[in-house]
Design a protein around this motif. Structure first.
Motif, mmCIF file in Angstrom:
data_model
loop_
_atom_site.group_PDB
_atom_site.id
_atom_site.type_symbol
_atom_site.label_atom_id
_atom_site.label_comp_id
_atom_site.label_asym_id
_atom_site.label_seq_id
_atom_site.Cartn_x
_atom_site.Cartn_y
_atom_site.Cartn_z
ATOM 1 N N HIS A 171 0.918 -1.182 0.035
ATOM 2 C CA HIS A 171 0.424 -0.112 -0.084
ATOM 3 C C HIS A 171 0.939 1.196 0.124
ATOM 4 O O HIS A 171 -0.017 2.667 -0.052
ATOM 5 C CB HIS A 171 -0.957 0.345 1.234
ATOM 6 N N CYS A 172 2.131 1.269 -0.034
ATOM 7 C CA CYS A 172 2.614 1.988 -0.326
ATOM 8 C C CYS A 172 4.015 1.972 -1.029
ATOM 9 O O CYS A 172 4.789 1.338 -1.971
ATOM 10 C CB CYS A 172 3.980 2.626 1.213
ATOM 11 N N GLU A 173 4.736 3.481 -1.505
ATOM 12 C CA GLU A 173 5.734 3.317 -2.847
ATOM 13 C C GLU A 173 6.283 4.421 -2.287
ATOM 14 O O GLU A 173 6.250 5.446 -1.273
ATOM 15 C CB GLU A 173 5.352 3.088 -4.516
ATOM 16 N N LEU A 174 7.315 4.309 -2.531
ATOM 17 C CA LEU A 174 8.920 5.506 -2.363
ATOM 18 C C LEU A 174 8.959 6.254 -3.687
ATOM 19 O O LEU A 174 9.172 6.257 -4.321
ATOM 20 C CB LEU A 174 10.284 4.215 -1.938
ATOM 21 N N LYS A 175 8.234 7.963 -2.855
ATOM 22 C CA LYS A 175 8.002 8.397 -4.611
ATOM 23 C C LYS A 175 8.848 10.128 -4.426
ATOM 24 O O LYS A 175 9.463 10.459 -5.176
ATOM 25 C CB LYS A 175 6.354 9.006 -4.351
ATOM 26 N N GLY A 176 9.463 9.859 -2.355
ATOM 27 C CA GLY A 176 10.264 11.359 -3.306
ATOM 28 C C GLY A 176 11.356 10.853 -2.338
ATOM 29 O O GLY A 176 11.195 10.405 -0.989
#
Ligand code: NAD
Length: 362
Positions: free
Chosen positions: A61-66
């Motif tokens: 449910h998460c992704e590293l975007k920044g």
């Protein structure tokens, strides 16, 4: 051992539950609906680099975007490894620009503790949800300001107490709440490791160093979670075997806690000693865990033959998925700012006791 039974994770357990939930409404001004929350890591030191970024890859449910960093030389490596776009790279000065970035839903503060309050408050003012590493902050006043800022901005705040997401820790919390062996009489808990570094923020008072905030909170949490109570008094003693390194902050802290039910705890934490265990003696039995606050492999047993040994694939991935689902479903965080504050109230009293060489009531 015929009376020995194993505590299996249920199909409806936390990992299964995380997968079974579907995100409904995401409370984000910029992103009305998303299947995964975009996370920005603030501070790209050991924990972000070695643990959280790889764990984010394992989340559902998460992704590293920044990323937010004061070290420009780290940026190309992070962008190459995690596919982070130029527009999602920030420094400590233009951090507030995240407010207008629809890719980022959660800001995860992974800086030295003295910086947690500032970056949480500035982050909350962008309207993004905040995850903040432990210890929440060096003072009760800072913790209260962080909670207030998140509440005023109507964003959620979670503290990175990964252990509370671990079913092995939840097992001894349950015994503390349900008391199948009667009242808790005595808790013994220890959390420490030998830190060979000679120049690090953990040895610097102004940056929020000292073993009590760093590792002592695990020993303290062991006692608080095993009893299900808040301490009413503390008696503490700080010491060091390496005064050339630990002259601003303590290398070792030993502290006793007294709880309302009469339970007592003897807790130890150190940057000079490898230790990680918990023992709880109840009126009619005992529980032992070793390790009790590691990233993996926490396990133990109880006097009735119960073995505590739940499988868990990745503690931090589970923590971040559960915190993401709490945001998506607008349910309470498992470890909110108020829980971080409870610890810091005790930590402040522990420092006061060690400095004044006397018992401190809470
Ligand atoms: P670290 O020293 O490896 O990284 C700290 C980061 O902060 C670095 O990227 C550094 O460049 C940056 N920074 C910015 N300003 C700084 C300053 N003035 N001085 C020093 N560094 C500065 O530390 P870490 O081990 O990654 O710890 C970061 C946070 O994560 C701490 O709050 C720590 O307690 C927490 N942590 C939690 C766990 C856990 O199990 N939950 C484990 C490790 C660390």
């Amino acid at each position: 051992m015929k009376n020995q039974r194993r505590m299996f994770i249920q199909k409806t357990g936390m990992i299964g539950a995380a997968a079974a939930f579907s995100p409904h409404v995401l409370l984000s001004a910029t992103n009305p609906k998303k299947e995964k929350l975009g996370v920005a890591l603030v501070g790209l030191g050991y924990y972000s680099t070695d643990i959280l970024a790889p764990a984010l890859k394992l989340t559902s449910h998460c992704e590293l975007k920044g990323i937010v960093t004061g070290s420009p030389e780290k940026i190309p490596k992070w962008q190459a490894k995690y596919g982070i776009e130029d527009k999602n790279v920030y420094n400590y000065e233009n951090y507030e620009g995240i407010a207008n970035n629809p890719d980022i839903d959660v800001i995860y503060i992974v800086l030295p503790p003295s910086m947690h309050a500032e970056y949480t408050i500035r982050g909350a003012n962008t309207g993004k949800h905040i995850w903040c590493e432990k210890p929440m902050a060096p003072s009760v006043a800072d913790c209260e300001a962080m909670i207030k800022a998140c509440s005023a901005n109507q964003v959620k705040l979670a503290i990175g107490y990964r252990c509370q997401h671990d079913p092995n820790i939840q097992a001894y919390m349950k015994v503390g709440q349900e008391r199948p062996f009667g009242k808790v009489r005595m808790v013994t808990s220890a959390a420490g490791y030998f830190d060979g570094r000679t120049n690090h923020w953990k040895q610097n008072k102004a940056l929020g160093g000292g073993v009590m905030g760093d590792m002592g909170v695990y020993a303290l949490q062991g006692a608080r979670l095993a009893t299900g109570e808040e301490p009413i008094s503390v008696l503490a003693q700080a010491s060091t075997t390496r005064p050339e390194i630990y002259h601003e902050v303590e290398e070792t802290m030993m502290f006793q806690l007294e709880f309302p039910s009469g339970a007592r705890a003897a807790c130890h934490t150190s940057f000079g000693i490898n230790m990680n265990h918990l023992q709880v003696n109840y009126e009619k039995g005992w529980l032992k865990m070793e390790p009790h606050s590691a990233y993996s492999g926490n396990n133990g047993s109880m006097s009735d033959g119960t073995i505590i040994n739940f499988p868990i694939e990745n503690q931090q991935a589970k923590q971040m998925d559960e915190d993401a689902l709490a945001i998506m479903n607008n349910t309470p965080m498992l470890v909110p700012g108020e829980e971080g504050l409870r610890d810091i109230k005790v930590v402040e009293a522990i420092y006061k006791s060690a400095q004044q060489n006397c018992m401190v009531n809470l």
